[in-house]
Design a protein around this motif. Structure first.
Motif, PDB file in Angstrom:
ATOM      1  N   ILE A  80       0.835  -1.199  -0.048  1.00  0.00           N
ATOM      2  CA  ILE A  80      -0.026  -0.008  -0.089  1.00  0.00           C
ATOM      3  C   ILE A  80       0.782   1.133  -0.061  1.00  0.00           C
ATOM      4  O   ILE A  80       0.588   2.197  -0.776  1.00  0.00           O
ATOM      5  CB  ILE A  80      -1.068  -0.169   1.258  1.00  0.00           C
ATOM      6  N   ALA A  81       1.874   1.344   0.841  1.00  0.00           N
ATOM      7  CA  ALA A  81       2.800   2.340   1.045  1.00  0.00           C
ATOM      8  C   ALA A  81       3.572   2.654  -0.353  1.00  0.00           C
ATOM      9  O   ALA A  81       3.591   3.900  -0.773  1.00  0.00           O
ATOM     10  CB  ALA A  81       3.996   2.304   1.964  1.00  0.00           C
ATOM     11  N   ALA A  82       3.961   1.484  -1.266  1.00  0.00           N
ATOM     12  CA  ALA A  82       4.429   1.846  -2.577  1.00  0.00           C
ATOM     13  C   ALA A  82       3.625   2.246  -3.417  1.00  0.00           C
ATOM     14  O   ALA A  82       3.832   3.220  -4.346  1.00  0.00           O
ATOM     15  CB  ALA A  82       5.457   0.622  -2.798  1.00  0.00           C
ATOM     16  N   LEU A  83       2.549   1.785  -3.485  1.00  0.00           N
ATOM     17  CA  LEU A  83       1.451   2.169  -4.400  1.00  0.00           C
ATOM     18  C   LEU A  83       1.047   3.607  -4.289  1.00  0.00           C
ATOM     19  O   LEU A  83       1.056   4.251  -5.317  1.00  0.00           O
ATOM     20  CB  LEU A  83       0.208   1.359  -4.354  1.00  0.00           C
ATOM     21  N   THR A  84       0.845   3.988  -2.930  1.00  0.00           N
ATOM     22  CA  THR A  84       0.585   5.367  -2.805  1.00  0.00           C
ATOM     23  C   THR A  84       1.755   6.449  -3.100  1.00  0.00           C
ATOM     24  O   THR A  84       1.489   7.270  -3.653  1.00  0.00           O
ATOM     25  CB  THR A  84       0.330   5.304  -1.161  1.00  0.00           C
ATOM     26  N   ALA A  85       2.964   5.778  -2.991  1.00  0.00           N
ATOM     27  CA  ALA A  85       4.017   6.627  -3.576  1.00  0.00           C
ATOM     28  C   ALA A  85       4.263   6.667  -5.056  1.00  0.00           C
ATOM     29  O   ALA A  85       5.183   7.153  -5.682  1.00  0.00           O
ATOM     30  CB  ALA A  85       5.360   5.920  -2.917  1.00  0.00           C
ATOM     31  N   GLY A  86       3.441   5.960  -5.657  1.00  0.00           N
ATOM     32  CA  GLY A  86       3.380   6.139  -7.219  1.00  0.00           C
ATOM     33  C   GLY A  86       4.651   5.062  -7.831  1.00  0.00           C
ATOM     34  O   GLY A  86       5.285   5.145  -8.903  1.00  0.00           O
ATOM     35  N   ASN A 112      -4.908   3.968  -7.758  1.00  0.00           N
ATOM     36  CA  ASN A 112      -3.401   3.999  -8.320  1.00  0.00           C
ATOM     37  C   ASN A 112      -3.508   2.963  -9.496  1.00  0.00           C
ATOM     38  O   ASN A 112      -2.563   1.977  -9.463  1.00  0.00           O
ATOM     39  CB  ASN A 112      -2.452   3.701  -7.465  1.00  0.00           C
ATOM     40  N   PRO A 113      -4.284   2.706 -10.631  1.00  0.00           N
ATOM     41  CA  PRO A 113      -4.673   1.718 -11.358  1.00  0.00           C
ATOM     42  C   PRO A 113      -3.570   1.482 -12.369  1.00  0.00           C
ATOM     43  O   PRO A 113      -3.369   0.232 -12.986  1.00  0.00           O
ATOM     44  CB  PRO A 113      -5.831   2.136 -12.311  1.00  0.00           C
ATOM     45  N   ASN A 114      -2.352   2.384 -12.352  1.00  0.00           N
ATOM     46  CA  ASN A 114      -1.375   2.021 -13.542  1.00  0.00           C
ATOM     47  C   ASN A 114      -0.296   1.274 -12.796  1.00  0.00           C
ATOM     48  O   ASN A 114       0.612   1.187 -13.260  1.00  0.00           O
ATOM     49  CB  ASN A 114      -0.816   3.228 -14.204  1.00  0.00           C
ATOM     50  N   PHE A 115      -0.341   1.219 -11.308  1.00  0.00           N
ATOM     51  CA  PHE A 115       0.647   0.570 -10.813  1.00  0.00           C
ATOM     52  C   PHE A 115       0.930  -0.768 -10.064  1.00  0.00           C
ATOM     53  O   PHE A 115       1.776  -1.500  -9.966  1.00  0.00           O
ATOM     54  CB  PHE A 115       1.266   1.711  -9.346  1.00  0.00           C
TER      55      PHE A 115
END
Length: 159
Positions: A80-86, A112-115
């Motif tokens: 979750i933290a990585a997705l939130t960071a893009g 964050n659909p592209n991640f």
């Protein structure tokens, strides 16, 4: 010179080290940093790769990809933290201990659909389908396509 995708690995045990070998073999990928709670120092550098004891420090790096090789108790938090960071995320297994954990990850993925992609051109993620939330989480990872140089090159060319 071709741009390389910058890779971090969260969890540097047997599987994390195996993933590093795969990354090192791909000319389109570059390992930047790893983290694992077993490291003695909070921050160190070995063979040009930064090592962190805490995943939060790892996520401060300029990463394109994070490979999560952690136990299910911490995997949802890191994912979750990585997705939130893009950051694009590849999870070794379902990132969670239960359906609730997985739903949290999917909710963030929707924002964050592209991640944590479901697109065919970006095969970096093992979570693909949830068949029955009440029973089992089905995962699919198309045989580590991110290690495929042709696919890596296509992603770089499209970026």
């Amino acid at each position: 010179m071709t741009k390389k995708l910058r890779v971090g690995i969260a969890g540097y045990g047997v599987v994390g080290k195996r993933r590093r070998e795969c990354v090192d073999q791909n000319k389109f990928l570059e390992i930047i940093a790893v983290c694992d709670q077993i490291f003695q120092d909070e921050v160190s550098t070995v063979d040009g790769v930064r090592r962190y004891k805490n995943y939060k420090k790892l996520l401060e790096e300029d990463l394109d990809i994070l490979i999560v090789c952690l136990t299910n108790d911490i995997a949802p938090e890191v994912t979750i933290a990585a997705l939130t960071a893009g950051i694009h995320v590849f999870c070794e297994k379902p990132p969670g201990r239960n359906v609730s954990d997985i739903i949290q990850v999917i909710d963030v993925e929707k924002k964050n659909p592209n991640f944590l992609s479901r697109e065919e051109r970006w095969e970096l993620i093992s979570i693909k389908y949830i068949k029955d939330v009440g029973s089992m989480i089905e995962t699919a990872s198309k045989k580590f396509d991110f290690l495929n140089e042709e696919l890596s090159k296509k992603y770089i060319d499209d970026a």
